[in-house]
Design a protein around this motif. Structure first.
Motif, PDB file in Angstrom:
ATOM      1  N   ALA A   1       0.833  -1.203   0.000  1.00 31.22           N
ATOM      2  CA  ALA A   1       0.000   0.000   0.000  1.00 31.22           C
ATOM      3  C   ALA A   1       0.868   1.254   0.000  1.00 31.22           C
ATOM      4  CB  ALA A   1      -0.925  -0.004   1.222  1.00 31.22           C
ATOM      5  N   ALA A   2       1.968   1.209   0.778  1.00 33.48           N
ATOM      6  CA  ALA A   2       2.893   2.343   0.800  1.00 33.48           C
ATOM      7  C   ALA A   2       3.527   2.542  -0.575  1.00 33.48           C
ATOM      8  CB  ALA A   2       3.978   2.120   1.851  1.00 33.48           C
ATOM      9  N   GLU A   3       3.837   1.457  -1.243  1.00 36.84           N
ATOM     10  CA  GLU A   3       4.422   1.558  -2.589  1.00 36.84           C
ATOM     11  C   GLU A   3       3.434   2.158  -3.575  1.00 36.84           C
ATOM     12  OE1 GLU A   3       7.124   1.040  -5.868  1.00 36.84           O
ATOM     13  OE2 GLU A   3       7.284   1.403  -3.704  1.00 36.84           O
ATOM     14  N   GLN A   4       2.161   1.802  -3.431  1.00 37.72           N
ATOM     15  CA  GLN A   4       1.144   2.401  -4.303  1.00 37.72           C
ATOM     16  C   GLN A   4       1.043   3.906  -4.055  1.00 37.72           C
ATOM     17  OE1 GLN A   4      -0.530   1.012  -6.909  1.00 37.72           O
ATOM     18  NE2 GLN A   4       0.929  -0.637  -6.474  1.00 37.72           N
ATOM     19  N   HIS A   5       1.228   4.317  -2.807  1.00 38.21           N
ATOM     20  CA  HIS A   5       1.238   5.751  -2.497  1.00 38.21           C
ATOM     21  C   HIS A   5       2.414   6.438  -3.188  1.00 38.21           C
ATOM     22  CE1 HIS A   5       2.288   9.324  -0.040  1.00 38.21           C
ATOM     23  NE2 HIS A   5       0.965   9.482  -0.003  1.00 38.21           N
ATOM     24  N   ARG A   6       3.584   5.812  -3.108  1.00 40.12           N
ATOM     25  CA  ARG A   6       4.771   6.393  -3.751  1.00 40.12           C
ATOM     26  C   ARG A   6       4.569   6.503  -5.265  1.00 40.12           C
ATOM     27  NH1 ARG A   6       9.243   5.292  -6.551  1.00 40.12           N
ATOM     28  NH2 ARG A   6       8.637   3.116  -6.849  1.00 40.12           N
ATOM     29  N   LEU A   7       4.040   5.451  -5.866  1.00 37.79           N
ATOM     30  CA  LEU A   7       3.805   5.470  -7.311  1.00 37.79           C
ATOM     31  C   LEU A   7       2.757   6.508  -7.694  1.00 37.79           C
ATOM     32  CD1 LEU A   7       3.825   1.619  -8.051  1.00 37.79           C
ATOM     33  CD2 LEU A   7       5.640   3.284  -8.546  1.00 37.79           C
ATOM     34  N   HIS A   8       1.773   6.695  -6.823  1.00 32.93           N
ATOM     35  CA  HIS A   8       0.734   7.702  -7.066  1.00 32.93           C
ATOM     36  C   HIS A   8       1.355   9.099  -7.132  1.00 32.93           C
ATOM     37  CE1 HIS A   8      -3.187   9.641  -6.833  1.00 32.93           C
ATOM     38  NE2 HIS A   8      -2.769  10.357  -5.794  1.00 32.93           N
TER      39      HIS A   8
ATOM     40  N   ARG B   1      10.589   8.602   2.024  1.00 35.87           N
ATOM     41  CA  ARG B   1      10.783   8.580   3.475  1.00 35.87           C
ATOM     42  C   ARG B   1      10.467   9.954   4.073  1.00 35.87           C
ATOM     43  NH1 ARG B   1      13.941   4.333   5.602  1.00 35.87           N
ATOM     44  NH2 ARG B   1      15.064   3.095   4.041  1.00 35.87           N
ATOM     45  N   ASN B   2      10.920  11.016   3.375  1.00 32.89           N
ATOM     46  CA  ASN B   2      10.679  12.367   3.878  1.00 32.89           C
ATOM     47  C   ASN B   2       9.189  12.653   3.994  1.00 32.89           C
ATOM     48  OD1 ASN B   2      13.456  12.805   3.875  1.00 32.89           O
ATOM     49  ND2 ASN B   2      13.442  13.623   1.784  1.00 32.89           N
ATOM     50  N   LEU B   3       8.436  12.194   2.976  1.00 34.01           N
ATOM     51  CA  LEU B   3       6.984  12.364   3.044  1.00 34.01           C
ATOM     52  C   LEU B   3       6.410  11.601   4.223  1.00 34.01           C
ATOM     53  CD1 LEU B   3       5.772  12.125  -0.668  1.00 34.01           C
ATOM     54  CD2 LEU B   3       6.143  14.155   0.715  1.00 34.01           C
ATOM     55  N   GLY B   4       6.919  10.391   4.429  1.00 33.88           N
ATOM     56  CA  GLY B   4       6.437   9.579   5.543  1.00 33.88           C
ATOM     57  C   GLY B   4       6.648  10.257   6.884  1.00 33.88           C
ATOM     58  N   ASP B   5       7.785  10.937   7.023  1.00 34.63           N
ATOM     59  CA  ASP B   5       8.068  11.630   8.283  1.00 34.63           C
ATOM     60  C   ASP B   5       7.060  12.743   8.550  1.00 34.63           C
ATOM     61  OD1 ASP B   5      10.230   9.997   8.750  1.00 34.63           O
ATOM     62  OD2 ASP B   5      11.681  11.361   7.835  1.00 34.63           O
TER      63      ASP B   5
ATOM     64  N   ALA C   1      10.667   1.513   1.817  1.00 35.78           N
ATOM     65  CA  ALA C   1      11.953   2.039   1.338  1.00 35.78           C
ATOM     66  C   ALA C   1      13.088   1.086   1.694  1.00 35.78           C
ATOM     67  CB  ALA C   1      12.211   3.423   1.926  1.00 35.78           C
ATOM     68  N   ASP C   2      13.021   0.492   2.904  1.00 34.00           N
ATOM     69  CA  ASP C   2      14.019  -0.497   3.275  1.00 34.00           C
ATOM     70  C   ASP C   2      13.972  -1.697   2.336  1.00 34.00           C
ATOM     71  OD1 ASP C   2      14.793   1.074   5.419  1.00 34.00           O
ATOM     72  OD2 ASP C   2      13.550   0.015   6.883  1.00 34.00           O
ATOM     73  N   ARG C   3      12.762  -2.114   2.010  1.00 32.63           N
ATOM     74  CA  ARG C   3      12.602  -3.248   1.108  1.00 32.63           C
ATOM     75  C   ARG C   3      13.221  -2.958  -0.265  1.00 32.63           C
ATOM     76  NH1 ARG C   3       6.639  -5.551  -0.476  1.00 32.63           N
ATOM     77  NH2 ARG C   3       6.402  -3.361  -1.127  1.00 32.63           N
ATOM     78  N   ALA C   4      13.127  -1.698  -0.677  1.00 34.27           N
ATOM     79  CA  ALA C   4      13.692  -1.311  -1.981  1.00 34.27           C
ATOM     80  C   ALA C   4      15.197  -1.098  -1.906  1.00 34.27           C
ATOM     81  CB  ALA C   4      13.010  -0.033  -2.479  1.00 34.27           C
ATOM     82  N   GLY C   5      15.745  -1.146  -0.684  1.00 37.30           N
ATOM     83  CA  GLY C   5      17.184  -0.948  -0.525  1.00 37.30           C
ATOM     84  C   GLY C   5      17.598   0.494  -0.688  1.00 37.30           C
TER      85      GLY C   5
ATOM     86  N   PHE D   1       2.546  13.863  -9.612  1.00 41.07           N
ATOM     87  CA  PHE D   1       3.034  15.131  -9.073  1.00 41.07           C
ATOM     88  C   PHE D   1       4.531  15.387  -9.304  1.00 41.07           C
ATOM     89  CE2 PHE D   1      -0.732  13.928  -6.580  1.00 41.07           C
ATOM     90  CZ  PHE D   1      -1.540  15.007  -6.905  1.00 41.07           C
ATOM     91  N   TYR D   2       5.385  14.481  -8.907  1.00 37.41           N
ATOM     92  CA  TYR D   2       6.827  14.698  -9.100  1.00 37.41           C
ATOM     93  C   TYR D   2       7.556  13.375  -8.885  1.00 37.41           C
ATOM     94  CZ  TYR D   2       6.347  15.103  -4.018  1.00 37.41           C
ATOM     95  OH  TYR D   2       6.020  14.876  -2.719  1.00 37.41           O
ATOM     96  N   ASP D   3       8.812  13.316  -9.339  1.00 39.34           N
ATOM     97  CA  ASP D   3       9.614  12.115  -9.155  1.00 39.34           C
ATOM     98  C   ASP D   3       9.773  11.852  -7.667  1.00 39.34           C
ATOM     99  OD1 ASP D   3       9.863  11.911 -11.867  1.00 39.34           O
ATOM    100  OD2 ASP D   3      11.835  12.845 -11.963  1.00 39.34           O
ATOM    101  N   CYS D   4       9.436  10.630  -7.263  1.00 41.14           N
ATOM    102  CA  CYS D   4       9.428  10.309  -5.831  1.00 41.14           C
ATOM    103  C   CYS D   4      10.112   8.960  -5.593  1.00 41.14           C
ATOM    104  CB  CYS D   4       7.986  10.274  -5.310  1.00 41.14           C
ATOM    105  SG  CYS D   4       7.838  10.053  -3.521  1.00 41.14           S
ATOM    106  N   PRO D   5      11.462   8.944  -5.602  1.00 43.50           N
ATOM    107  CA  PRO D   5      12.164   7.691  -5.291  1.00 43.50           C
ATOM    108  C   PRO D   5      11.942   7.304  -3.833  1.00 43.50           C
ATOM    109  CG  PRO D   5      13.700   9.526  -5.381  1.00 43.50           C
ATOM    110  CD  PRO D   5      12.385  10.066  -5.847  1.00 43.50           C
ATOM    111  N   PRO D   6      12.198   6.048  -3.473  1.00 43.26           N
ATOM    112  CA  PRO D   6      11.946   5.601  -2.095  1.00 43.26           C
ATOM    113  C   PRO D   6      12.613   6.466  -1.032  1.00 43.26           C
ATOM    114  CG  PRO D   6      12.332   3.722  -3.506  1.00 43.26           C
ATOM    115  CD  PRO D   6      12.611   4.929  -4.347  1.00 43.26           C
ATOM    116  N   ALA D   7      13.834   6.937  -1.300  1.00 45.55           N
ATOM    117  CA  ALA D   7      14.542   7.754  -0.302  1.00 45.55           C
ATOM    118  C   ALA D   7      13.776   9.047  -0.026  1.00 45.55           C
ATOM    119  CB  ALA D   7      15.950   8.067  -0.784  1.00 45.55           C
ATOM    120  N   PHE D   8      13.247   9.691  -1.077  1.00 46.99           N
ATOM    121  CA  PHE D   8      12.472  10.919  -0.871  1.00 46.99           C
ATOM    122  C   PHE D   8      11.117  10.607  -0.253  1.00 46.99           C
ATOM    123  CE2 PHE D   8       9.739  14.480  -1.962  1.00 46.99           C
ATOM    124  CZ  PHE D   8      10.554  15.562  -1.639  1.00 46.99           C
TER     125      PHE D   8
END
Length: 259
Positions: free
Chosen positions: A196-203, A217-221, A254-258, A208-215
């Protein structure tokens, strides 16, 4: 076995058929103490009396309203049939009002989309709620100078009604998936929560903008550092702790994606 069952009693198979659920589900409810049949036959078969069927109907309605089995057990431990019916009716009516408002907003947006009319601020408020202006102002204040904000604004200007309706629908689905995982008691690093978190990132990445897993994380915070995010998730879904759960699921993904 049939001779041991009275006229006003039902076997587990008959109950399953009447309520449209599986025998396995009834066995599970019995095993966890949520619905224990009134008695068993001499042969050990479960037998359900009218009171059991009333309790089962309450369980089924609460499940359709999205409550977990633990929540249902706590509710059924207090009150009576009338109080449960009143509570269920209030929840259903609340959802009906919410759905009516959403349908109205979608219908208006769809009507304008078919005439290719640009999306106005009033349209956006109707589709995304009265807090749309506050969210926009707060977001611009926080991220207005960032490349991500500028890119999201550039993309947003290209979207018509149909795109915004799709964005709304996809966002709602993602939020529901996270809430469902939390409500079901799944860990934040479970596959369901991370997916579900990955679907949020892909959304975000798609619209809206490029959102790699590392970035991401910032949204998650932001889900725990910003009181508005906490209120949006915890209060809207009536699930205290959901905002922190979303943050943890995003980090786990994000951890899963390394990354």
């Amino acid at each position: 076995m049939t001779q041991e069952v009275q006229m006003d009693e039902l076997t587990v198979g008959e109950v399953a058929q009447r309520f449209g659920i599986t025998v396995r589900t009834l066995h599970h409810y019995d095993r966890i103490g949520l619905l224990t049949p009134a008695r068993r036959t001499a042969s050990g078969y479960r037998v359900y009396v009218p009171g059991d069927l009333t309790r089962l109907s309450q369980v089924i309605v609460y499940r359709r309203l999205g409550l977990s089995l633990d929540e249902i057990a706590r509710l059924l431990a207090e009150g009576n049939e009338v109080s449960h019916l009143k509570r269920q009716r209030e929840r259903v009516m609340s959802r009906l009002d919410e759905m009516r408002d959403l349908i109205t907003a979608i219908d208006h947006a769809l009507e304008k989309a078919m005439t290719n009319t640009p999306m106005t601020d009033e349209d956006m408020r109707e589709l995304f709620g009265d807090g749309f202006d506050d969210y926009q102002a707060e977001a611009e204040q926080k991220w207005g100078q960032t490349p991500q904000w500028q890119e999201s604004q550039r993309r947003a200007k290209t979207y018509g009604k149909a795109e915004w309706i799709q964005i709304k629908a996809e966002g709602t689905a993602v939020e529901k998936a996270l809430a469902d995982a939390f409500r079901a008691g799944l860990a934040a690093d479970s596959n369901e929560a991370m997916d579900a978190a990955e679907q949020h990132r892909l959304h975000v990445n798609r619209w809206f903008y490029d959102c790699p897993p590392a970035f991401h994380r910032n949204l998650g915070d932001q889900y725990v550092s910003d009181p508005n995010y906490v209120a949006t998730y915890d209060d809207t879904f009536g699930l205290p702790g959901l905002a922190a759960y979303c943050r943890d699921a995003i980090h786990a993904n994000a951890d899963r994606a390394g990354d």
